[in-house]
Design a protein around this motif. Structure first.
Motif, mmCIF file in Angstrom:
data_model
loop_
_atom_site.group_PDB
_atom_site.id
_atom_site.type_symbol
_atom_site.label_atom_id
_atom_site.label_comp_id
_atom_site.label_asym_id
_atom_site.label_seq_id
_atom_site.Cartn_x
_atom_site.Cartn_y
_atom_site.Cartn_z
ATOM 1 N N LYS A 43 103.488 -11.939 -50.980
ATOM 2 C CA LYS A 43 102.349 -13.695 -50.759
ATOM 3 C C LYS A 43 101.444 -13.250 -51.546
ATOM 4 N N ARG A 96 111.750 -13.609 -57.076
ATOM 5 C CA ARG A 96 110.410 -14.969 -56.356
ATOM 6 C C ARG A 96 109.756 -15.024 -55.020
ATOM 7 N N MET A 137 107.684 -17.680 -53.486
ATOM 8 C CA MET A 137 106.835 -19.136 -53.833
ATOM 9 C C MET A 137 105.646 -19.484 -53.410
ATOM 10 N N ARG A 138 104.926 -19.980 -54.880
ATOM 11 C CA ARG A 138 103.329 -19.643 -54.921
ATOM 12 C C ARG A 138 102.344 -21.613 -53.890
ATOM 13 N N THR A 188 104.892 -23.762 -57.648
ATOM 14 C CA THR A 188 105.708 -22.988 -58.936
ATOM 15 C C THR A 188 106.333 -21.494 -57.616
ATOM 16 N N GLU A 189 107.228 -21.187 -58.097
ATOM 17 C CA GLU A 189 107.745 -19.978 -58.425
ATOM 18 C C GLU A 189 107.662 -18.267 -59.330
ATOM 19 N N GLN A 190 106.369 -17.044 -59.274
ATOM 20 C CA GLN A 190 106.661 -16.104 -59.213
ATOM 21 C C GLN A 190 107.329 -14.884 -59.511
ATOM 22 N N TRP A 191 107.056 -14.408 -60.095
ATOM 23 C CA TRP A 191 107.801 -12.947 -60.808
ATOM 24 C C TRP A 191 107.313 -12.233 -59.982
#
Length: 121
Positions: free
Chosen positions: A48, A76, A78-79, A83-86
């Motif tokens: 996270k 991925r 979840m922010r 949005t999804e972050q690598w």
């Protein structure tokens, strides 16, 4: 152009400056498809991100586009904004706002919490 140096230290200085000029991936540091260096943040935990607001302005998250695929080990996360972050090996990835060109590593060691990702990861 070939430079000849009389001392080993001079040759080392030339080699060091050439190494800094190489793109991040050529220098052994993980870079995104755009060539920009990727960083991890020590305060992130359990897959996270802990970087939001002013932090995210200085350290933009590497946002995953819909349908985009990455090699094994990439995931991925979840922010909070949806949005999804690598992430690589569970560690969210970021850019640094002061890196202006491919190969820049200006964020490495900032606040003793930000680190480039070695290519071996």
């Amino acid at each position: 152009m070939m430079l000849r140096m009389k001392t080993g230290l001079g040759l080392l200085a030339v080699a060091s400056s050439l190494m800094l000029a190489l793109p991040a991936s050529a220098a052994g540091v993980l870079a995104a498809q755009n060539g920009m260096t990727l960083y991890t943040f020590d305060k992130d935990s359990d897959g996270k991100s802990a970087c939001y607001d002013a932090c995210a302005k200085n350290w933009p998250p590497y946002i995953a586009a819909a349908g985009e695929a990455m090699p094994e080990g990439w995931t991925r996360v979840m922010r909070d904004d949806g949005t999804e972050q690598w992430a690589l090996n569970g560690k969210p990835l970021y850019f640094y706002f002061e890196d202006m060109a491919s190969g820049d590593v200006n964020g490495d060691g900032k606040g003793d919490a930000w680190h480039v990702v070695p290519m071996s990861n």
